[in-house]
Structures are given as C-alpha cells and as structure tokens.
Design an enzyme around this catalytic site. Structure first.
Site: not given
Ligand code: NAD
Length: 230
Positions: A93-94, A111, A119, A178, A203-205
């Site tokens: 998703q990143n 994403h 374009c 995620t 996931n830590p949580e």
């Molecule tokens: P989210 O922010 O909703 O959730 C992040 C999750 O990561 C949380 O559940 C948290 O507990 C966990 N987390 C935090 N630190 C961690 C670690 N060290 N190791 C493992 N897990 C850890 O993120 P999401 O579910 O990916 O959704 C966010 C949306 O925003 C995505 O669609 C993405 O496209 C976008 N986004 C992308 C980036 C990126 O490209 N790096 C950054 C922020 C948001």
C-alpha cells in the site's frame, strides 16, 4: 514457529508501518501528514483541479522527505527472501518506492508511486525521480499529476487483479505494518484466508483485522522479519 524457508509462494502485504523505521511517518501515527495537512486541499483530484501548483508544492515536499529516507532492514530481508524463494510476491500500500530501492522487483503498488507521474491529457505514465519535478506541465499540453491513489480515487483495475492473483496463489501471507482500515486494500488478505494459506500479522499493535491471522508477531517489522528468516 513459522520459518519462511518452509514456504514456496509467499506474499508480503505491506503498509506504512514497514517504512516507519526508515523515518517515514505512518498514516495515523504521531507525525502523520494528515494531522498537519487537510487532504481536501492537497490530496484529492478536486484540489488538483482547483490549484495544481499548490498540490504539487505539497508533493514535491513529500518527494524530498521520502527521497531522504533509506530502505531499512525489513525491506532488505523481503528483497533477500524474494531472491532466494522464487515464488515470492510483494503487494504494497506504500507509495514510497523503498521496496524497489532495497532490490525487490515486480512490486504490486496498490496505491501507486510518488516516483511516477501521469499526464492529465493522455494518461501516459512515466517514472520521475527529480526533486522538485522538472516540469509540472506535460509535453501533450496537460499537467503531470502524481500517479498515486488520492482520497476519493479508485484503484487501478489491473493492479487490483495482479494483487488478487498473487494472494489467491500464496501458501503464506505476511501482513506487515498495516492498520487494515483503508479499503479496498484492507480486505485483500481475506482471499488468502479463504484459500487455506497460513496468515501472519506483524504489527506492534492489535488491528481490526487481527482475527484473520493465525499468527501474530507483536513487534517492529525489521526485528520480526529477522526472527522469521535468520
Ligand atoms: P496506517 O498508518 O493506517 O497503519 C500503520 C500500521 O503500522 C499501524 O497499525 C501501526 O501499529 C503499524 N506500525 C507502526 N510501526 C511499525 C513497525 N515498526 N513495524 C510494524 N508495524 C508498525 O498505514 P496503512 O495501513 O498502510 O494505510 C495508510 C495509507 O496511507 C496507505 O494506503 C498508504 O498508501 C498511505 N501511506 C503510505 C506511506 C508510505 O508510502 N510509506 C506512509 C504513510 C501513509
């Protein structure tokens, strides 16, 4: 105890938490950009139609911040697993491109990518790594817009299909970092559950989708991946 070497078709399903250790804030965590910026002004098609330069100023800043970060040990281990276990796929998703910078290939980017532009007139998509972007106007007379899925955008049909295909065929799905609340991406791991694969959540949580997973590794991605691989 799960060992990655016991599986042949692994899918890494990754989110913002994987890149947190690289210094890129997660979506909802402390320092997350949407606490600071209103997406309706910076990250949706309506905002771009209204004021493309303002939206580009914001995205140039994001490119600058993301470009200053490096892949972490978690990205490196995933790339190594992909090199050693041929059936490994990555669905992310990143938008940060850190999987590719760590050496991973054929990454399904649900994403989009901050490092591609599209374009507005022709739909042409090109990679662009310049910061700031050299030209905001495309040769076809339109604008380049970041090729990422903004709020209210739909996901690309072929990209979803590629993700579904990878996940339906896996014997192990590892979800990493995620929160499981951004749809429709969040529901994709269910496909692996239905096809009988083993599911691991790193996931830590606890998350709203934790109950789908048989195994939960509650710690930072790099450490948990090291434990599964070394
Ligand atoms: P989210 O922010 O909703 O959730 C992040 C999750 O990561 C949380 O559940 C948290 O507990 C966990 N987390 C935090 N630190 C961690 C670690 N060290 N190791 C493992 N897990 C850890 O993120 P999401 O579910 O990916 O959704 C966010 C949306 O925003 C995505 O669609 C993405 O496209 C976008 N986004 C992308 C980036 C990126 O490209 N790096 C950054 C922020 C948001």
């Amino acid at each position: 105890m799960i060992r990655l070497r016991d599986f042949e078709r692994i899918v890494f399903f990754t989110g913002a938490g994987l890149s947190a250790e690289s210094g890129i804030p997660t979506y909802r965590g402390q320092g997350g950009i949407w606490h600071e910026y209103n997406y309706e002004e910076y990250a949706c098609q309506r905002a771009f139609d209204r004021d493309p330069d303002k939206v580009w100023d914001f995205h140039d800043l994001r490119r600058q911040k993301i470009g200053a970060c490096d892949p972490n040990e978690g990205h490196a281990i995933i790339a190594e697993v992909q090199r050693e276990i041929a059936g490994t796929r990555i669905v992310t998703q990143n938008i940060d491109g850190l999987h590719q910078r760590a050496g991973s290939r054929e990454v399904v980017e649900l994403h989009g990518s901050i490092w591609r532009v599209r374009c507005t007139r022709t739909g042409e998509i090109v990679e662009d790594f310049e910061v700031p972007i050299a030209s905001r106007r495309s040769p076809a007379g339109g604008w380049w817009r970041p090729d990422i899925v903004w709020f209210e955008d739909s996901l690309d049909h072929d990209t979803i299909a590629a993700a579904q295909d990878a996940i339906a065929g896996c014997d192990l799905l590892i979800s990493i970092g995620t929160s499981g609340v951004v749809f429709p991406a969040a529901q994709l791991p269910r496909i692996a559950l239905q096809s009988g694969a083993t599911l691991v959540e790193i996931n830590p949580e606890e998350t709203v989708v934790s109950s789908w997973y048989q195994h939960h590794l509650r710690g930072p991605a790099s450490q948990m991946l090291t434990d599964l691989w070394r």
